[in-house]
Scaffold this active site. Structure first.
Site, PDB file in Angstrom:
ATOM      1  N   THR A 132     -26.370 -57.565 -14.561  1.00 34.68           N
ATOM      2  CA  THR A 132     -26.358 -57.221 -15.981  1.00 34.68           C
ATOM      3  C   THR A 132     -26.187 -55.733 -16.199  1.00 34.68           C
ATOM      4  O   THR A 132     -26.578 -54.916 -15.340  1.00 34.68           O
ATOM      5  CB  THR A 132     -27.686 -57.674 -16.632  1.00 34.68           C
ATOM      6  OG1 THR A 132     -27.776 -57.167 -17.959  1.00 34.68           O
ATOM      7  CG2 THR A 132     -28.896 -57.146 -15.852  1.00 34.68           C
ATOM      8  N   ASP A 133     -25.653 -55.361 -17.365  1.00 33.39           N
ATOM      9  CA  ASP A 133     -25.550 -53.949 -17.711  1.00 33.39           C
ATOM     10  C   ASP A 133     -26.914 -53.319 -17.986  1.00 33.39           C
ATOM     11  O   ASP A 133     -27.056 -52.092 -18.013  1.00 33.39           O
ATOM     12  CB  ASP A 133     -24.625 -53.750 -18.915  1.00 33.39           C
ATOM     13  CG  ASP A 133     -25.070 -54.488 -20.171  1.00 33.39           C
ATOM     14  OD1 ASP A 133     -26.093 -55.210 -20.126  1.00 33.39           O
ATOM     15  OD2 ASP A 133     -24.392 -54.356 -21.210  1.00 33.39           O
ATOM     16  N   GLU A 134     -27.941 -54.142 -18.168  1.00 37.40           N
ATOM     17  CA  GLU A 134     -29.264 -53.608 -18.505  1.00 37.40           C
ATOM     18  C   GLU A 134     -29.884 -52.810 -17.368  1.00 37.40           C
ATOM     19  O   GLU A 134     -30.839 -52.047 -17.592  1.00 37.40           O
ATOM     20  CB  GLU A 134     -30.197 -54.735 -18.947  1.00 37.40           C
ATOM     21  CG  GLU A 134     -29.728 -55.407 -20.226  1.00 37.40           C
ATOM     22  CD  GLU A 134     -30.749 -56.364 -20.820  1.00 37.40           C
ATOM     23  OE1 GLU A 134     -31.957 -56.045 -20.772  1.00 37.40           O
ATOM     24  OE2 GLU A 134     -30.338 -57.419 -21.321  1.00 37.40           O
ATOM     25  N   TYR A 158     -37.525 -57.265 -16.705  1.00 37.40           N
ATOM     26  CA  TYR A 158     -36.310 -58.023 -16.385  1.00 37.40           C
ATOM     27  C   TYR A 158     -35.258 -57.143 -15.725  1.00 37.40           C
ATOM     28  O   TYR A 158     -34.761 -57.439 -14.633  1.00 37.40           O
ATOM     29  CB  TYR A 158     -35.730 -58.673 -17.643  1.00 37.40           C
ATOM     30  CG  TYR A 158     -34.275 -59.067 -17.496  1.00 37.40           C
ATOM     31  CD1 TYR A 158     -33.879 -59.961 -16.510  1.00 37.40           C
ATOM     32  CD2 TYR A 158     -33.290 -58.509 -18.315  1.00 37.40           C
ATOM     33  CE1 TYR A 158     -32.542 -60.308 -16.351  1.00 37.40           C
ATOM     34  CE2 TYR A 158     -31.960 -58.858 -18.160  1.00 37.40           C
ATOM     35  CZ  TYR A 158     -31.588 -59.750 -17.176  1.00 37.40           C
ATOM     36  OH  TYR A 158     -30.265 -60.085 -17.017  1.00 37.40           O
ATOM     37  N   LYS A 162     -33.666 -57.121 -11.842  1.00 34.69           N
ATOM     38  CA  LYS A 162     -32.235 -57.267 -11.534  1.00 34.69           C
ATOM     39  C   LYS A 162     -31.720 -56.059 -10.753  1.00 34.69           C
ATOM     40  O   LYS A 162     -30.904 -56.201  -9.837  1.00 34.69           O
ATOM     41  CB  LYS A 162     -31.425 -57.450 -12.825  1.00 34.69           C
ATOM     42  CG  LYS A 162     -31.616 -58.802 -13.489  1.00 34.69           C
ATOM     43  CD  LYS A 162     -31.154 -59.961 -12.606  1.00 34.69           C
ATOM     44  CE  LYS A 162     -29.654 -60.026 -12.470  1.00 34.69           C
ATOM     45  NZ  LYS A 162     -29.226 -61.225 -11.700  1.00 34.69           N
ATOM     46  N   ASP A 287     -40.509 -54.148 -33.629  1.00 29.39           N
ATOM     47  CA  ASP A 287     -39.614 -54.046 -32.471  1.00 29.39           C
ATOM     48  C   ASP A 287     -40.372 -54.385 -31.191  1.00 29.39           C
ATOM     49  O   ASP A 287     -41.597 -54.259 -31.118  1.00 29.39           O
ATOM     50  CB  ASP A 287     -39.070 -52.621 -32.380  1.00 29.39           C
ATOM     51  CG  ASP A 287     -37.674 -52.578 -31.775  1.00 29.39           C
ATOM     52  OD1 ASP A 287     -37.250 -53.604 -31.221  1.00 29.39           O
ATOM     53  OD2 ASP A 287     -37.025 -51.521 -31.865  1.00 29.39           O
TER      54      ASP A 287
END
Length: 352
Positions: A132-134, A158, A162, A287
Site C-alpha cells: 500500500t501507499d500508506e 496497519y 505493511k 477524526d
C-alpha cells in the site's frame, strides 16, 4: 499454475475472477475467510475447476508447505492482509500476526519450495507482494507524489505492519535471491468491497437512509484506483516486472474525501431517487487518531518500464461502482452481519 493468498477478499476476488476470465491457467486461492473474506464473491466460479479454493491460514507453515508441494505453483501473489486502518487502531495485534508473521512464514515456505525447483523453473518463479501507499506516510498539499524511492514513514499500526512486511520481502530477495516483486497501490474501490471502507460505506448507508460519517473536515486527499485497473497492473508486474523491484500503482485521481461523498450522493440522487436529499445525511464525526492528510503515488515507473496505465477515470469507475452496489443489495445485506454491526458501533458511536 499460480497461487494467490487472500483471494476471497475485495481485491483478491476481483483478481481471481479476471484471471479465470482471461487465462486458461489454474489458480489456487488460499484464504482464511475472516470477516472480509467472502466466498460469495466467487460464486460465479463455483463449478469452475480452474479455480481451486483452499481455506487455510498463511501463518500455518505446515499447511502452506503441503499446499506448495501439492500444487507446484510457478508464482505467488500475496494479497492476504488485515487492511483497515481503524481496525488496526482498535486491535493492532491481528495486524502484526497476519501482515508480519504471516508474510514471514509465507516467504519461508516459498523460499524452501523455490530452492527445490529445477533450475529452469527456479529462474521463472516469482513472489509478488501486494502492498500500500500508506507505508510512505502522509504528504502536504504541495508535496510531490510518492515515488518508489521514498522512505517509509508509516503512521498507523496497519501501515507499520505493511512496511515491516515490505522490508521482509526485500530482505528475502537480497539475502536469499528469492525473485520477489512488490507493488504499492493507492486507495482501491469497486465491486465486492467490504462496507467498512469509505466508498461502499457511503453507498450502503445512503441507501438505508443512515448518516454518512465524514472524518474531521473531510479535506483528506486520496488517489483513487479502480480495482480492475489494479488487477491489470498486478498481472503486468507479474509478467514483466524485474525481480527485486517495487512498482507504484496509482489511479491518477486525487480527490478530497468530502468530494467523494458528494459525488456518490449526486449519482444516487440521479440513479436511485428517494424523498430526501442524500447530501443531508452527511454527518461530520471526530477524526481518527493519526489520520494521514494526503496520499498520492507517482506511477511513472510502471508506465515507462512495463507499459501499464489505468483504463478508468474516476468518473467512469465510480459510476460502475455505484451501479454494482445498487444491483447487488442482497450481497450488501449478507455481509453486514452482527460482526459488521458490532464494528460500526465500536468505531463510530461516540464520534458523532
Amino acid at each position: 499454475m499460480i497461487l494467490i493468498t487472500g483471494g476471497a477478499g475485495f481485491i483478491g476476488s476481483n483478481f481471481v475472477l479476471e484471471w479465470v476470465g482471461q487465462s486458461d491457467e489454474p489458480i489456487v486461492n488460499i484464504d482464511k475467510l475472516t470477516y472480509a473474506g467472502n466466498l460469495q464473491n466467487l460464486s460465479l466460479l463455483e463449478r469452475n475447476t480452474q479455480h481451486i479454493f483452499v481455506c487455510a491460514d498463511i501463518c500455518n507453515s505446515d499447511e502452506m508447505s503441503k499446499i506448495f508441494a501439492h500444487h507446484q505453483p510457478r508464482a505467488v501473489i500475496h494479497m492476504a492482509a488485515e487492511s483497515h486502518v481503524d481496525r488496526s487502531i482498535h486491535g493492532p495485534e491481528d495486524f502484526i500476526q497476519t501482515n508480519i508473521t504471516g508474510t514471514f512464514r509465507l516467504l519461508e515456505t516459498a523460499r524452501h519450495y523455490w530452492r527445490s525447483l529445477p533450475e529452469e523453473l527456479r529462474l521463472a518463479f516469482r513472489f509478488l507482494h501486494v502492498s500500500t501507499d500508506e507505508v510512505f506516510g502522509t504528504l502536504s498539499a504541495d508535496e510531490s507524489a510518492f515515488t518508489e524511492k521514498h522512505c517509509f514513514r508509516p503512521n498507523s499500526p496497519y501501515s507499520a505492519s505493511k512496511a515491516a512486511s515490505d522490508c521482509l520481502v526485500r530482505a528475502y530477495h537480497h539475502t536469499y535471491g528469492l525473485p520477489t516483486l512488490t507493488t504499492h497501490c493507492s486507495n482501491n474501490y469497486g465491486a465486492y468491497q467490504f462496507p467498512e471502507k469509505l466508498i461502499p460505506l457511503m453507498i450502503t448507508n445512503a441507501l438505508s437512509g443512515k448518516p454518512l460519517p465524514v472524518y474531521g473536515d473531510g479535506q483528506q486527499i486520496r488517489d483513487w484506483l479502480y480495482v480492475n485497473d489494479h488487477c491489470s497492473a498486478i498481472r503486468c508486474v507479474l509478467e514483466k516486472g524485474r525481480p527485486g523491484e517495487t512498482y507504484n500503482i496509482g489511479g491518477r485521481n486525487e480527490k478530497l474525501n468530502l468530494e467523494i461523498v458528494h459525488t456518490i450522493c449526486d449519482i444516487l440522487q440521479r440513479e436511485h431517487p428517494v424523498n430526501y436529499d442524500y447530501r443531508n445525511l452527511i454527518t461530520y464525526v471526530a477524526d481518527r487518531p493519526g489520520h494521514d492528510r494526503r496520499y498520492a503515488v507517482d506511477s511513472h515507473k510502471i508506465h515507462h518500464e512495463l507499459g501499464w496505465e489505468p483504463a478508468e477515470t474516476f468518473a467512469t469507475g465510480i459510476g460502475k461502482t455505484v451501479q454494482w452496489y445498487l444491483q447487488n443489495q442482497e450481497w450488501c445485506r449478507n455481509v453486514q452481519s452482527g460482526e459488521y454491526r458490532k464494528w460500526v458501533e465500536t468505531n463510530y458511536i461516540g464520534r458523532i
